[in-house]
Design a protein around this motif. Structure first.
Motif, PDB file in Angstrom:
ATOM      1  N   ALA A 197      -9.384   3.142  -6.837  1.00 29.40           N
ATOM      2  CA  ALA A 197      -9.067   1.828  -6.267  1.00 29.40           C
ATOM      3  C   ALA A 197      -7.863   1.915  -5.336  1.00 29.40           C
ATOM      4  N   ILE A 198      -6.875   2.729  -5.688  1.00 31.03           N
ATOM      5  CA  ILE A 198      -5.697   2.883  -4.831  1.00 31.03           C
ATOM      6  C   ILE A 198      -6.073   3.624  -3.565  1.00 31.03           C
ATOM      7  N   ARG A 239       0.833  -1.219   0.000  1.00 27.25           N
ATOM      8  CA  ARG A 239       0.000   0.000   0.000  1.00 27.25           C
ATOM      9  C   ARG A 239       0.860   1.259   0.000  1.00 27.25           C
ATOM     10  N   TRP A 271      -3.280  -6.753  -7.689  1.00 26.40           N
ATOM     11  CA  TRP A 271      -2.171  -5.789  -7.712  1.00 26.40           C
ATOM     12  C   TRP A 271      -0.893  -6.420  -8.262  1.00 26.40           C
ATOM     13  N   ARG A 330     -11.637   0.494   5.165  1.00 24.89           N
ATOM     14  CA  ARG A 330     -11.086   0.039   3.887  1.00 24.89           C
ATOM     15  C   ARG A 330     -11.962  -1.064   3.291  1.00 24.89           C
ATOM     16  N   THR A 389      -8.856  -0.594   8.883  1.00 26.50           N
ATOM     17  CA  THR A 389      -9.241  -1.854   8.246  1.00 26.50           C
ATOM     18  C   THR A 389     -10.741  -1.919   7.996  1.00 26.50           C
ATOM     19  N   VAL A 402      -7.236  -9.560  -3.731  1.00 29.46           N
ATOM     20  CA  VAL A 402      -6.650  -8.221  -3.666  1.00 29.46           C
ATOM     21  C   VAL A 402      -5.204  -8.237  -4.141  1.00 29.46           C
ATOM     22  N   TRP A 403      -4.423  -9.211  -3.697  1.00 29.23           N
ATOM     23  CA  TRP A 403      -2.997  -9.213  -4.044  1.00 29.23           C
ATOM     24  C   TRP A 403      -2.753  -9.848  -5.410  1.00 29.23           C
ATOM     25  N   LYS A 408     -14.644  -0.770  -0.137  1.00 25.87           N
ATOM     26  CA  LYS A 408     -14.549  -1.693  -1.270  1.00 25.87           C
ATOM     27  C   LYS A 408     -15.837  -2.492  -1.440  1.00 25.87           C
ATOM     28  N   TYR A 464     -12.363  -6.813  -6.432  1.00 27.44           N
ATOM     29  CA  TYR A 464     -11.227  -7.090  -7.311  1.00 27.44           C
ATOM     30  C   TYR A 464     -11.585  -8.021  -8.454  1.00 27.44           C
ATOM     31  N   GLU A 510      -7.839   1.158  -1.345  1.00 24.23           N
ATOM     32  CA  GLU A 510      -6.968   0.115  -0.796  1.00 24.23           C
ATOM     33  C   GLU A 510      -6.024   0.651   0.265  1.00 24.23           C
ATOM     34  N   THR A 511      -5.728   1.926   0.244  1.00 22.06           N
ATOM     35  CA  THR A 511      -4.747   2.474   1.187  1.00 22.06           C
ATOM     36  C   THR A 511      -5.392   3.204   2.361  1.00 22.06           C
TER      37      THR A 511
END
Length: 703
Positions: free
Chosen positions: A649-650, A366, A399, A661, A658, A395-396, A665, A427, A653-654
């Motif tokens: 989206a960034i 992030r 990215w 966030r 928690t 999510v990962w 989403k 995602y 995500e950042t």
């Protein structure tokens, strides 16, 4: 202590009890002079709760899976009003810790064939939780015999395991295992019992099970002393706890590996790390090295982070082994990332290739995403250092695919996008859009047949849960419902969700339908109750109904009387002060705090507040969604720390909180699905997310 009995006998009442129950119900409807008396006469001789448990003989259908063929007529359980009233009174007594009163109500509550078991359960659980009382083994065995397949029996078994472990009766723990639904206490108790019985236990299993509770602390102390877990295991546990600022837990973990003098050092470090470090000699032992590393990491907190970082570089760089210093710099990166500061990436890069916790690697990614010019190679490296399980999360995967694309590996990027494009989530939507087409919606499942619906309606465990919901006892109802879903196939889950819809238990419609794997009913997963009223109120103030539904689905799952742990209420989860403020602003003269859960009041206030937040945040649904959850001041502060425009989206995500966030989403992806279901037209998540540009910090007039 009562003598331990042998194995629990099979359920001899399953079908016979059901037949007698139907006979009793028939008596209630016939022309007898006193049909209720005749029903009760039958009830005296039959344990009606056995009608809630499927037979366990050869070829019997487990209770978790409703029978395929429905009964000719729905089973109508006779619940004497005085018996149900006894259950209600017993719950009030349980909450007031009036245990004699609870036990006194058991005989009367036993006559309630649906919920009567709860009163015996509350009484038995209290005895198990009290170390001063002997374990009532005979009573528990009797309870099991009458409730073999019930949620309460499984829960009581787990609580007996914990009580037996606390008493050192490890043979009993092993005899009771396994249970259907575990928690950390049960897992730690079982691992302890296995170890004390001479069985081999892996350190990784102990570390995975650990949580801050009495059973796990006893396990950790014993396992460290017996060298089942080693220094490095506890060190990782301590560092993970420190990263999330669980100070009491961290101190307790530290006491496992540090002696008395070292614990005094630990206390001094937590109080003033810089003072403790002044003049400190180069440490030699593992404990001394760890204490210095902890002290250096604590310098990342507070307003003097940059000054402290320079002091660390000048005075300690090269004096500690490299892995220790890399962990220290990762902590500077983590704290900066949680404060959405741009220098987070710089500190993370000083951590080299150090294998951090998954939590920390996530924040490393992030921190790179928030940079004005993203270094996609750094993003890819951070994701590759995650555990395999975390790196496989959508999510990962997304990215990482973005990083692969940016680095020129288009083929691998496409493969990664395709692997999650079917996922009905934030995602999954973005991956489909990267592939150049809207996400294909799954085909509607075949219509449920009457016998499938009847099986759900007649499922005893689901009936019991519905009875709890109707009493407003959600803390008991939700786990009861979820327990009885175990083992169901897709069709049975769809039928259970439809049963919940019939009963207007909308959160169970959504959560039950989310369990299906191949047959997916979007009308359940994205249910839209009150659609006419909510959409009308949204359009009256120029709000997108799909977005409003996305918010409600995430806030309350359409539970009109929902109440959060912080006091937010109703369909749109309004805080009392906010509701009062909005009512005054829009001129709602008949508002009273007691009315906040009323559908009309809650939706008018909630949609108007959402409109106000949206207006204040330049029409950005991303920022407004974050503001609705975390307070409208927070997204203003986070946006002010941007160095350049970022994708929505960034920004999502950042978000450093928690809960917020995940909330943002989920709401934004919910809105896309609702818009598509409402309009029948493809929708793009990226269009909704937009671009978030930097803007100066400012005061916000909204509560």
């Amino acid at each position: 202590m009562a003598k331990r009995q042998g194995p629990i006998p099979g359920n001899i009442w399953g079908r016979r009890g059901l037949a007698l129950l139907v006979f009793a119900v028939g008596l209630a409807g016939c022309g007898a002079r006193d049909p209720q008396a005749r029903v009760e006469a039958v009830m005296e001789s039959v344990d009606l709760r056995q009608t809630l448990v499927a037979g366990r003989g050869a070829g019997a259908t487990p209770a978790a899976t409703p029978a395929r063929k429905a009964a000719a007529e729905p089973v109508r359980l006779v619940v004497p009003p005085e018996a149900r009233e006894a259950v209600v009174q017993a719950r009030a007594a349980m909450q007031a810790k009036q245990w004699d009163r609870v036990r006194a109500l058991i005989p009367q509550a036993d006559r309630d064939p649906v919920l009567g078991s709860y009163v015996r359960y509350w009484a038995l659980r209290q005895q198990l939780l009290d170390p001063a009382q002997p374990i009532p083994e005979d009573e528990i065995h009797a309870f099991f015999a009458r409730n073999q397949d019930a949620y309460l029996a499984d829960r009581l078994k787990g609580e007996w395991m914990v009580a037996a472990g606390r008493a050192g009766d490890y043979a009993q723990v092993l005899a009771l295992a396994p249970v259907e639904v575990e928690n950390a206490e049960i897992r730690c108790t079982l691992l302890m019992a296995q170890h004390m019985s001479g069985r081999k236990v892996r350190a990784s299993d102990a570390m995975d099970a650990f949580s801050s509770n009495q059973a796990c602390w006893a396990m950790l102390d014993q396992f460290y002393e017996r060298r089942v877990v080693g220094w490095s295991d506890v060190q990782r546990l301590l560092r993970a706890s420190l990263e999330t600022n669980r100070h009491q837990t961290s101190r307790r973990i530290a006491a496992v590996i540090f002696n008395g003098a070292q614990m005094r050092d630990y206390s001094a470090i937590m109080n003033n790390p810089r003072k403790w470090l002044e003049g400190r000699a180069v440490p030699r032992s593992p404990a001394e090295l760890e204490l210095v590393a902890i002290a250096l990491s604590r310098l990342a907190y507070g307003e003097k982070r940059l000054e402290n970082a320079a002091w660390v570089e000048k005075n300690w760089e090269g004096r500690l082994p490299r892995p220790y210093m890399e962990w220290v710099w990762s902590q500077f990166g983590l704290v900066a990332a949680l404060n959405v500061e741009l220098d987070a990436a710089r500190w993370y890069r000083k951590s080299g290739n150090f294998r951090m916790t998954d939590y920390n690697h996530a924040w490393q990614v992030r921190s790179e995403l928030r940079q004005p010019a993203i270094d996609w190679d750094q993003v890819a490296k951070a994701i590759r250092r995650m555990s395999a399980a975390q790196a496989a999360e959508p999510v990962w995967v997304y990215w990482y695919a973005r990083a692969l694309h940016a680095l020129g590996n288009e083929k691998a990027a496409v493969e990664h996008y395709r692997s999650i494009a079917h996922d009905l989530s934030f995602y999954g939507l973005l991956a489909s859009e990267e592939l150049g087409h809207p996400q294909p919606l799954p085909p509607a499942p075949a219509q449920l047949q009457p016998e499938e619906l009847d099986a759900a309606r007649n499922h005893p465990g689901l009936q019991r849960a519905v009875a709890l919901f109707e009493l407003g006892w959600r803390p008991e109802a939700v786990p009861e419902w979820n327990f009885n879903l175990r083992g169901m196939n897709d069709r049975e889950l769809l039928a259970a969700a439809e049963f919940a819809r019939e009963k207007h238990i909308y959160d169970r419609v959504v959560n039950t339908s989310l369990r299906t794997e191949k047959e997916i009913d979007l009308s359940q997963r994205f249910i839209a109750p009150f659609s006419g009223e909510v959409s009308k109120k949204a359009r009256e103030i120029d709000l997108d109904p799909a977005w409003v539904y996305g918010v409600i689905r995430q806030e309350s799952r359409f539970i009109t009387d929902a109440r959060s742990r912080v006091g937010a209420s109703g369909l749109m989860q309004l805080m009392p002060a906010t509701a009062k403020w909005v009512a005054r602003k829009i001129g709602m003269t008949d508002f009273h705090p007691s009315r906040v859960n009323e559908f009309e009041i809650n939706t008018v206030l909630g949609t108007n507040y959402l409109r106000m937040v949206l207006n204040d945040l330049n029409g950005s649904e991303v920022l407004a969604t974050a503001g609705y959850n975390a307070g409208p001041r927070r997204p203003v502060q986070w946006r002010a720390k941007l160095a350049a425009p970022v994708e929505g989206a960034i920004f999502a995500e950042t978000i450093p909180f928690t809960e917020t966030r995940l909330y943002v989403k989920n709401v934004m992806s919910n809105a896309v699905y609702y818009a598509r279901l409402f309009s029948g037209e493809p929708q793009r998540l990226k269009d909704r997310l937009g671009v978030i540009s930097p803007a100066p910090n400012r005061k916000v007039a909204l509560p």
